[in-house]
Design a protein around this motif. Structure first.
Motif, mmCIF file in Angstrom:
data_model
loop_
_atom_site.group_PDB
_atom_site.id
_atom_site.type_symbol
_atom_site.label_atom_id
_atom_site.label_comp_id
_atom_site.label_asym_id
_atom_site.label_seq_id
_atom_site.Cartn_x
_atom_site.Cartn_y
_atom_site.Cartn_z
ATOM 1 N N ALA A 41 0.748 -1.503 0.068
ATOM 2 C CA ALA A 41 -0.236 0.232 0.055
ATOM 3 C C ALA A 41 1.150 0.852 0.358
ATOM 4 O O ALA A 41 2.321 1.578 0.815
ATOM 5 N N PRO A 42 0.405 1.854 -0.834
ATOM 6 C CA PRO A 42 0.609 3.652 -0.480
ATOM 7 C C PRO A 42 1.343 4.249 0.570
ATOM 8 O O PRO A 42 0.415 3.771 1.414
ATOM 9 N N ARG A 43 2.540 4.595 1.047
ATOM 10 C CA ARG A 43 2.681 5.349 1.856
ATOM 11 C C ARG A 43 2.352 6.595 2.359
ATOM 12 O O ARG A 43 3.356 7.914 1.920
ATOM 13 N N ARG A 44 1.517 7.447 3.161
ATOM 14 C CA ARG A 44 0.942 9.166 2.506
ATOM 15 C C ARG A 44 1.734 9.541 3.395
ATOM 16 O O ARG A 44 1.596 11.226 3.869
ATOM 17 N N SER A 45 3.145 8.965 4.562
ATOM 18 C CA SER A 45 3.464 10.380 5.362
ATOM 19 C C SER A 45 5.561 10.020 5.043
ATOM 20 O O SER A 45 4.804 9.174 4.470
ATOM 21 N N GLN A 76 7.134 12.184 -1.659
ATOM 22 C CA GLN A 76 7.781 12.994 -0.379
ATOM 23 C C GLN A 76 8.822 12.212 0.372
ATOM 24 O O GLN A 76 9.424 10.937 -0.933
ATOM 25 N N GLU A 77 9.352 12.445 1.066
ATOM 26 C CA GLU A 77 10.693 11.977 1.821
ATOM 27 C C GLU A 77 10.460 10.105 2.044
ATOM 28 O O GLU A 77 8.874 9.891 2.023
ATOM 29 N N PRO A 78 11.014 9.827 1.341
ATOM 30 C CA PRO A 78 12.890 9.643 1.427
ATOM 31 C C PRO A 78 13.147 10.018 0.706
ATOM 32 O O PRO A 78 14.182 9.378 0.200
ATOM 33 N N LEU A 79 12.143 10.323 -1.086
ATOM 34 C CA LEU A 79 12.750 10.921 -2.303
ATOM 35 C C LEU A 79 13.813 12.191 -2.169
ATOM 36 O O LEU A 79 13.730 13.176 -1.214
ATOM 37 N N LEU A 80 15.328 11.815 -2.521
ATOM 38 C CA LEU A 80 15.961 13.105 -2.442
ATOM 39 C C LEU A 80 16.395 13.290 -3.312
ATOM 40 O O LEU A 80 16.451 13.992 -3.870
ATOM 41 N N GLU A 81 16.568 12.179 -4.735
ATOM 42 C CA GLU A 81 16.783 13.229 -6.506
ATOM 43 C C GLU A 81 16.241 12.198 -7.225
ATOM 44 O O GLU A 81 16.069 10.923 -6.921
ATOM 45 N N VAL A 82 16.003 12.051 -8.061
ATOM 46 C CA VAL A 82 15.561 11.361 -9.469
ATOM 47 C C VAL A 82 16.012 11.804 -10.962
ATOM 48 O O VAL A 82 16.474 12.734 -10.782
ATOM 49 N N LEU A 83 17.412 11.377 -11.313
ATOM 50 C CA LEU A 83 18.362 10.921 -12.139
ATOM 51 C C LEU A 83 17.822 10.647 -13.600
ATOM 52 O O LEU A 83 17.346 9.387 -13.625
ATOM 53 N N VAL A 84 17.408 11.157 -14.185
ATOM 54 C CA VAL A 84 17.100 11.158 -15.499
ATOM 55 C C VAL A 84 18.530 10.420 -16.753
ATOM 56 O O VAL A 84 18.991 11.899 -17.197
ATOM 57 N N VAL A 85 18.728 9.525 -16.293
ATOM 58 C CA VAL A 85 19.529 9.235 -17.184
ATOM 59 C C VAL A 85 19.075 8.693 -19.071
ATOM 60 O O VAL A 85 18.485 8.409 -19.306
ATOM 61 N N GLY A 150 3.097 7.974 -2.561
ATOM 62 C CA GLY A 150 3.813 6.768 -1.588
ATOM 63 C C GLY A 150 4.462 6.120 -1.780
ATOM 64 O O GLY A 150 4.946 5.004 -1.277
ATOM 65 N N LEU A 151 4.397 6.293 -3.415
ATOM 66 C CA LEU A 151 5.647 5.024 -4.036
ATOM 67 C C LEU A 151 6.914 4.618 -3.203
ATOM 68 O O LEU A 151 7.157 3.707 -2.867
ATOM 69 N N VAL A 152 7.430 5.958 -2.959
ATOM 70 C CA VAL A 152 9.036 5.348 -2.358
ATOM 71 C C VAL A 152 8.847 4.955 -1.117
ATOM 72 O O VAL A 152 9.284 3.928 -0.921
ATOM 73 N N GLY A 153 8.597 5.778 -0.516
ATOM 74 C CA GLY A 153 8.450 5.146 0.800
ATOM 75 C C GLY A 153 7.423 3.922 1.140
ATOM 76 O O GLY A 153 7.623 3.390 2.144
ATOM 77 N N ALA A 154 6.760 3.625 0.122
ATOM 78 C CA ALA A 154 5.752 2.535 0.733
ATOM 79 C C ALA A 154 7.275 1.288 0.164
ATOM 80 O O ALA A 154 7.499 0.242 0.465
ATOM 81 N N VAL A 155 7.947 1.604 -1.306
ATOM 82 C CA VAL A 155 8.980 0.655 -1.194
ATOM 83 C C VAL A 155 9.890 0.783 -0.251
ATOM 84 O O VAL A 155 10.263 -0.952 0.494
ATOM 85 N N ILE A 156 10.241 1.580 0.814
ATOM 86 C CA ILE A 156 11.301 1.207 1.536
ATOM 87 C C ILE A 156 10.927 0.733 2.527
ATOM 88 O O ILE A 156 11.169 -0.437 3.073
ATOM 89 N N ASP A 157 9.622 0.729 3.030
ATOM 90 C CA ASP A 157 8.689 0.585 4.400
ATOM 91 C C ASP A 157 8.855 -0.868 3.638
ATOM 92 O O ASP A 157 8.805 -2.436 5.126
ATOM 93 N N ALA A 158 8.209 -1.902 3.094
ATOM 94 C CA ALA A 158 8.463 -3.310 2.245
ATOM 95 C C ALA A 158 9.653 -3.580 2.292
ATOM 96 O O ALA A 158 9.624 -5.139 2.720
ATOM 97 N N VAL A 159 11.030 -3.572 2.031
ATOM 98 C CA VAL A 159 11.952 -3.799 1.852
ATOM 99 C C VAL A 159 12.317 -3.922 3.797
ATOM 100 O O VAL A 159 12.795 -5.133 3.507
#
Length: 399
Positions: A41-45, A76-85, A150-159
């Motif tokens: 599930a997405p992380r809202r905070s 939101q955090e914990p996203l620090l940067e988006v590198l488009v290569v 909330g994807l980025v936070g959810a990914v880290i929560d899950a792992v």
């Protein structure tokens, strides 16, 4: 019903033995799915105890990358940067990324170095992104995906919840044509039959499945194991890298991400048929002998049961009066049982996979009728080695 000839009886017994064995293999492979983890599930905070660098690789993606960047700007955090290569796009992709960067300082356009011999272009772009990344985690996101808030936070929560060092997430498919929804779910089912369900218990390293559309790993782990170089010449780089890391002791997960990331469909059915078939046999990550055994499994317990049941039904109807007295009655019943069970499992897969499709309709629910087409595409993919993917040609790759 007249008795079978000796040859027909021997062929029937051989078919029963092969199908029975492969059906048992399938049941063992699918068994962990009954306790699989529900969709992430997405992380809202926000959370500020770690950082994530997202890498998006592009080559002429102006018609795909916009929704992806919009979704990433909502993180939101914990996203620090988006590198488009970017690999020197000429269709306006670079200008679109620069416009997004003007709106969100976390987005940065990076141009990868010239492609060296022996590398697949996307993997080389990921390697260039890794060199620029500063986050504790590196999250690869494909340009044709739509990340949910909330994807980025959810990914880290899950792992972190399951103690994974590396994980990837299966998406929800959207905007597919009825023809795509008729064939692609059958192709997806072959992956589940060969590798197991997303969210199931930890498989052995050589059966780990991965999805490069949403693939996260600890940055220091990647750097210790050569970055993306172990998958540099692979057409299924995500699976190759995941299995390489699993063989070296990393805990690798494959989770259901249908609530946190969507994938927009290909431009046409023919493009889907071509691009999906490019790598879904998992070449470069699976020994050839095992790939052909997987092809046999898909034909035996996914593609063949329906036509065999129909053929046996016709034959039995023609000789129904004396079937019970036939010396081959036991063989007929055994074949009916094995193929009937295989068909029931296949129909159950429709229900199990329904959450992976934003739109379903009649074509999704009838997709089991295209199992022969999916098995044929898997066979072609196993027998051939591609030379290009989405405009990237790689004649110098090893065979």
């Amino acid at each position: 019903m007249p008795p079978l000839t000796d040859f027909a009886r021997a062929a029937g017994l051989l078919l029963l033995a092969i199908q029975g064995w492969l059906l048992f293999v399938l049941l063992v492979r699918l068994a962990p799915g009954h306790s699989r983890r529900p969709p992430v599930a997405p992380r809202r905070s926000p959370r500020g105890d770690t950082t994530v660098s997202v890498i998006v690789t592009t080559l002429n993606e102006v018609h795909r990358v916009g929704p992806c960047l919009e979704g990433l700007m909502q993180q939101q955090e914990p996203l620090l940067e988006v590198l488009v290569v970017d690999s020197r796009s000429t269709d306006g992709t670079r200008e679109l990324v620069q416009a997004a960067a003007a709106r969100d300082a976390r987005i940065r356009l990076v141009t990868d170095d010239p492609l060296p011999p022996g590398w697949v272009g996307k993997v080389w772009a990921l390697e260039n992104g890794l060199r620029e990344a500063k986050g504790d985690w590196v999250l690869g996101i494909d340009a044709d995906t739509v990340p949910a808030p909330g994807l980025v936070g959810a990914v880290i929560d899950a792992v972190e919840q399951d103690g994974y060092d590396v994980a990837s997430f299966s998406p929800q498919f959207r905007d597919q044509t009825p023809t795509e929804r008729f064939v692609q779910p059958a192709m997806l089912t072959t992956l589940v039959y060969r590798c197991g369900a997303a969210g199931a218990t930890q498989p052995p390293p050589d059966r780990v499945l991965a999805n490069g559309q949403c693939f996260v790993a600890r940055r220091d782990l990647l750097l210790r194991h050569g970055g993306y170089a172990p998958a540099r010449a692979s057409w299924c780089d995500d699976v190759t890298l995941a299995r390489h890391l699993a063989h070296h002791g990393a805990r690798v997960g494959f989770l259901d991400g249908s609530k946190i990331i969507q994938v927009r469909s290909y431009a046409s059915f023919s493009e889907m048929w071509r691009e999906w078939g490019r790598s879904f046999d998992l070449k470069d990550a699976t020994p050839m002998r095992r790939r052909w055994l997987d092809v046999a499994l898909v034909w035996a317990v996914q593609a063949m049961p329906l036509p065999l049941l129909l053929a046996m039904g016709v034959a039995m109807a023609m000789g129904a009066r004396n079937l019970a007295a036939s010396p081959d009655a036991m063989l007929w019943r055994a074949l009916l049982l094995v193929n009937g069970l295989a068909l029931c499992i296949r129909l159950f897969m429709l229900w199990a996979l329904r959450g992976s499709y934003a739109e379903r309709g009649w074509s999704f629910w009838l997709s089991w009728l295209s199992d022969i087409a999916a098995a044929w595409r898997l066979t072609l993919s196993t027998a051939r080695r591609p030379k290009a993917w989405r405009g990237r040609a790689f004649e110098s790759l090893p065979a």
